[in-house]
Design an enzyme around this catalytic site. Structure first.
Site, PDB file in Angstrom:
ATOM      1  N   GLU A   7       0.859  -1.197   0.000  1.00  0.00           N
ATOM      2  CA  GLU A   7       0.000   0.000   0.000  1.00  0.00           C
ATOM      3  C   GLU A   7       0.886   1.234   0.000  1.00  0.00           C
ATOM      4  OE1 GLU A   7      -3.411   2.031   2.801  1.00  0.00           O
ATOM      5  OE2 GLU A   7      -3.260  -0.144   2.798  1.00  0.00           O
ATOM      6  N   HIS A   9       1.784   4.666  -2.158  1.00  0.00           N
ATOM      7  CA  HIS A   9       0.974   5.464  -3.074  1.00  0.00           C
ATOM      8  C   HIS A   9       1.776   6.453  -3.922  1.00  0.00           C
ATOM      9  CE1 HIS A   9      -2.556   3.779  -1.293  1.00  0.00           C
ATOM     10  NE2 HIS A   9      -2.223   4.205  -0.095  1.00  0.00           N
ATOM     11  N   HIS A 164      -9.285  -0.118  -0.698  1.00  0.00           N
ATOM     12  CA  HIS A 164      -8.659   0.938   0.111  1.00  0.00           C
ATOM     13  C   HIS A 164      -9.722   1.887   0.657  1.00  0.00           C
ATOM     14  CE1 HIS A 164      -6.288   4.564   0.975  1.00  0.00           C
ATOM     15  NE2 HIS A 164      -5.240   3.766   1.064  1.00  0.00           N
ATOM     16  N   ASP A 287       2.016   2.084   3.926  1.00  0.00           N
ATOM     17  CA  ASP A 287       1.135   3.229   3.653  1.00  0.00           C
ATOM     18  C   ASP A 287       1.937   4.504   3.369  1.00  0.00           C
ATOM     19  OD1 ASP A 287      -1.225   4.531   3.189  1.00  0.00           O
ATOM     20  OD2 ASP A 287      -1.934   4.489   5.258  1.00  0.00           O
TER      21      ASP A 287
END
Length: 329
Positions: A7, A9, A164, A287
């Site tokens: 995850e 981004h 998500h 993240d």
């Protein structure tokens, strides 16, 4: 020990411009951190700063995905154009550093047939390893039958979908997450708890709708240790007969859903996830850039988690490598 984060981004200039042009009703609360300040700069970077952050955290590979809410709040024509452009940009970044980057496709869910076709292109032509989805397309939940072509395509390809969080609808924010001032309201509705309730409800909606009964090969990744749901499965299983599911809700978490920490490096949550779903259903994620692990945090977390060497390697990268190996290219 190779560690892969699921995850992690990015954004593109085209997507940011499209987000900013939306009517306020459809602008996600993540717009500000995704377009301003340090996080915006880091999201746009595929180079030295990102690689340095990976090294600091102890992460070897990032599986890149467009940040929330993707292109799902855009008008259909814009979403379709940007899914292609975004996936091409992502594939180019991966080709430049195949040792450090992998990717999850962006899908134009406002046009489900186009999204399904793009998923096939992304997997078979661009080499991406599935797609990132968000729980709603404007005011429509992703379990609605119009979106099932996406799940059919993912199941046929055996390509995982990462579900998500996105900001709760405005009416929900007003009812449950307001009254403390703009900054606290926004935090309460997003990373405080709102994101996780919202995404957890979407996971349950997928199960209760029968998506996994219709497409038993479908695999969905859920971050933040299951988005609240994992801790109430004994209670949630009371819905099985009412929903006329083929199996208990909890069973789908052991066969169709993978779990990841999304930067919440909690040994308690890891132990619970292992007990409920099994170590073979756990992946890793940090993240980036919204959570900053302490130096070496990824590696230290796994090394000190009380796992066997075999289980540690599964969570670090083995489970993801196994999942990707089954994708039909």
């Amino acid at each position: 020990m190779k560690i892969i984060g699921l995850e992690e981004h990015f954004v593109t200039r085209g997507v940011v411009d499209a987000w900013c042009a939306l009517e306020p009703e459809w602008q996600d609360l993540s717009l500000t951190p995704s377009t301003r300040g340090d996080s915006a700069r880091r999201l746009a970077d595929f180079g030295d700063e990102r690689l340095a952050a990976m090294a600091k955290a102890g992460l070897d590979v990032q599986v890149l995905s467009l940040s929330t809410p993707g292109v799902q709040n855009l008008i259909p024509a814009d979403a379709v154009a940007l899914q292609t452009a975004t996936n091409d940009t992502l594939a180019e970044a991966i080709r430049a550093r195949p040792d450090r980057f992998q990717g999850l496709a962006t899908l134009a869910t406002p046009r489900p047939a186009a999204a399904a076709a793009e998923l096939e292109r992304a997997v078979t032509e661009l080499g991406l390893n599935g797609a990132m989805l968000f729980g709603r397309t404007r005011d429509r939940n992703m379990d609605e039958p119009e979106f099932w072509p996406i799940y059919e395509a993912a199941a046929a390809l055996k390509a995982p979908l990462h579900l998500h969080p996105q900001s709760p609808p405005a009416a929900v924010r007003g009812a449950y997450y307001s009254g403390y001032g703009p900054r606290v309201d926004a935090a309460l509705a997003t990373h405080g708890i709102g994101w996780h309730y919202d995404s957890g409800v979407q996971v349950l909606r997928l199960i209760l709708s029968g998506v996994f009964d219709r497409f038993p090969d479908l695999q969905v990744i859920v971050g933040h240790w299951g988005e609240m749901v994992l801790f109430y499965l004994d209670r949630i299983d009371s819905l099985n007969e009412l929903a006329e599911l083929r199996r208990p809700v909890s069973d789908y978490f052991r066969t169709n859903i993978f779990l990841a920490p999304s930067g919440i490096l909690s040994r308690r949550y890891l132990r619970w996830a292992t007990e409920v779903a099994g170590v073979d259903r756990i992946l890793f994620s940090t993240d980036y850039p919204f959570v900053a692990p302490p130096p070496g945090g990824a590696r230290a977390f796994l090394a000190e988690a009380g796992l066997s060497d075999a289980d540690r390697l599964k969570i670090a990268s083995g489970n993801w490598d196994r999942l990707c190996a089954s994708i039909r290219r």
